[in-house]
Design an enzyme around this catalytic site. Sequence first.
Site, PDB file in Angstrom:
ATOM      1  N   ARG A  77       0.864  -1.098  -0.138  1.00 38.11           N
ATOM      2  CA  ARG A  77       0.196   0.203   0.356  1.00 38.11           C
ATOM      3  C   ARG A  77       0.875   1.188   0.503  1.00 38.11           C
ATOM      4  NH1 ARG A  77      -2.966   3.503   4.288  1.00 38.11           N
ATOM      5  NH2 ARG A  77      -3.466   4.690   3.480  1.00 38.11           N
ATOM      6  N   HIS A 121      -3.354  11.302   0.313  1.00 35.04           N
ATOM      7  CA  HIS A 121      -2.171  10.846   1.528  1.00 35.04           C
ATOM      8  C   HIS A 121      -1.781  12.285   1.889  1.00 35.04           C
ATOM      9  CE1 HIS A 121      -1.095   7.283   4.937  1.00 35.04           C
ATOM     10  NE2 HIS A 121      -0.949   8.587   5.159  1.00 35.04           N
ATOM     11  N   GLU A 166      -7.812   8.348   5.564  1.00 32.62           N
ATOM     12  CA  GLU A 166      -8.023   9.639   6.850  1.00 32.62           C
ATOM     13  C   GLU A 166      -8.491  10.783   6.731  1.00 32.62           C
ATOM     14  OE1 GLU A 166      -5.009   8.890   9.565  1.00 32.62           O
ATOM     15  OE2 GLU A 166      -4.856   6.922   9.497  1.00 32.62           O
ATOM     16  N   ASN A 299      -7.966   1.726   9.191  1.00 37.33           N
ATOM     17  CA  ASN A 299      -6.481   2.041  10.626  1.00 37.33           C
ATOM     18  C   ASN A 299      -6.865   1.871  12.144  1.00 37.33           C
ATOM     19  OD1 ASN A 299      -5.674   2.293   7.820  1.00 37.33           O
ATOM     20  ND2 ASN A 299      -5.097   4.676   7.588  1.00 37.33           N
ATOM     21  N   TYR A 301      -4.756   2.440  15.803  1.00 40.28           N
ATOM     22  CA  TYR A 301      -3.505   2.782  16.307  1.00 40.28           C
ATOM     23  C   TYR A 301      -3.445   2.020  17.888  1.00 40.28           C
ATOM     24  CZ  TYR A 301      -0.802   3.963  12.673  1.00 40.28           C
ATOM     25  OH  TYR A 301      -0.719   3.923  11.469  1.00 40.28           O
ATOM     26  N   GLU A 357      -3.576   0.203   8.049  1.00 39.51           N
ATOM     27  CA  GLU A 357      -2.603   0.827   8.741  1.00 39.51           C
ATOM     28  C   GLU A 357      -2.806   0.382  10.363  1.00 39.51           C
ATOM     29  OE1 GLU A 357      -1.685   4.785   9.033  1.00 39.51           O
ATOM     30  OE2 GLU A 357      -1.980   4.910   6.326  1.00 39.51           O
TER      31      GLU A 357
HETATM   32  C1  FCB Z   1      -1.685   7.369  10.039  1.00 38.99           C
HETATM   33  C2  FCB Z   1      -1.020   8.430   8.993  1.00 38.99           C
HETATM   34  C3  FCB Z   1       0.155   7.488   8.223  1.00 38.99           C
HETATM   35  C4  FCB Z   1       1.036   7.402   9.387  1.00 38.99           C
HETATM   36  C5  FCB Z   1      -0.003   6.956  10.808  1.00 38.99           C
HETATM   37  C6  FCB Z   1       1.544   7.515  12.153  1.00 38.99           C
HETATM   38  O1  FCB Z   1      -2.346   8.810  11.150  1.00 38.99           O
HETATM   39  O2  FCB Z   1      -1.917   7.709   7.900  1.00 38.99           O
HETATM   40  O3  FCB Z   1       0.316   8.053   7.212  1.00 38.99           O
HETATM   41  O4  FCB Z   1       1.675   8.869  10.319  1.00 38.99           O
HETATM   42  O5  FCB Z   1      -0.498   7.536  11.481  1.00 38.99           O
END
Ligand code: FCB
Length: 467
Positions: A77, A121, A166, A299, A301, A357
């Site tokens: 990707r 992006h 995002e 995505n 985290y 992600e």
């Molecule tokens: C996401 C982004 C990516 C990177 C990660 C850590 O929000 O899409 O570009 O910065 O966080």
Amino acid sequence: MNQSTFPAGFTWGVATSAQQVEGGRHEGGRGESIWDRFASRPGCIADGSTPDVTCDHYHLWARDIGLMRELGLGAYRFSIAWPRVLPLGRGAVNQAGLDFYDALVDRLLEAGLEPFPTLYHWDLPQPLQDAGGWAARETAAAFVDFTLAVTARLGDRVRRWTTHNEPWCAATLGYEEGHHAPGLREPATGLRAAHHLLLSHGWACGAIRAQVPAAEVGIVLIHSPAYPLRETPGDRDAARWFDGFFNRWYLDPLFRGAYPADAVADRVARGHLPGGGMTFVRDGDLAVINAPLDFLGLNYYSRALMTTGPDGRPVAAPPPAGAGVTDMGWEVYADGLRAALVRVHREYAPRRIYITENGAAYDDPPGTDGRIRDARRIDYLRGHLRSAAAALDEGVPLAGYFLWSLLDNFEWGYGFTKKFGLFAVDPVDQRRRPKDSAHWYAKVAATNTVGDDDPATSEGDPRAFDD
Ligand code: FCB
């Protein structure tokens, strides 16, 4: 042994983005992006760095594909830099910019990797920002020109297309909170920008499908499930508020054709919608945004743990005592990935979901033997992959996982201070050095399983990944 298994055919990949890894700022006719401009303003990037060179992927891309091949991955990707393709944002197409991606796609296919491009992006051409950026409806039309220029060139070989990465970050961090380019702090402008990002997505879906009949089209959203810190009405409402502001503001228009009424009311109450409503939404826009999708990229985290501040407003609570925290200050909360996937599946029912992600920033310098023992990253990845496997067991149509990121790279406003890579990158000679997690991830991709082996013993073949 406690193992999680992924189905045959599950896609294993890594993700990067053009602005964060390419460099080649002044090469091949590339124009200026809003991040080039933002980074040139003193104080905007934590370490004072610029994205002029980053990982020099613009020159080292073939070697980087070699690394992905050694990892045994099935897909890459990456994103396509709009200022490379249309240096002024609109108008003349720069063939040299397209040549770069053309060669990249060919080499990926030769290496057995699926090219999985994202069109936007965050690297808007600066001339479009000078004309209002995403706050201007014309930018959404320009995005269609860009999309068509790219699909005309790559559509014969690329099947899966992602429009945006995002949009919450592009709109809110960029136009509302000022942490990202273009660095504005105007909530009302941020909401206009969010709408035009979504509108451009809908228009681009139609353009891609018209030009590439076999295309599968999707969008990537960041998703953080929101939890109340305490089971009080105030904290529960704070979690509802965050979910509307961050998650549902995008999911609802995309999958239901309407903005979430409670979240719109929150914005009206804060004075973020002058005129009392969404005056920038025109008849028919929501039907365009609601175009059927072939897949959704999520995505993930961390989660959002919400409470109320002294003024009664929603605020994020600090991570609970004892919780692991990455170098971003984000709580390690693996079950949030399962929760996000199950929630999105049940409430919005996308045909297919990719985790586009997931990963962690930790700074682990090499030992005296040169080996980078990033056991915390392995632990993070293992926990999150188990969580993804649990979502599969609950019936989520999860098709693949893209780890963020292949390389330590330019982490936006943090510059090079946050390290997400499977490979460390030497800032002087650009050498890529595998971390223990690279060996570990190669094993996952090869076996479709995540075990609970001790990270310290997961060292791979030291000869692998040699430059
Ligand atoms: C996401 C982004 C990516 C990177 C990660 C850590 O929000 O899409 O570009 O910065 O966080």
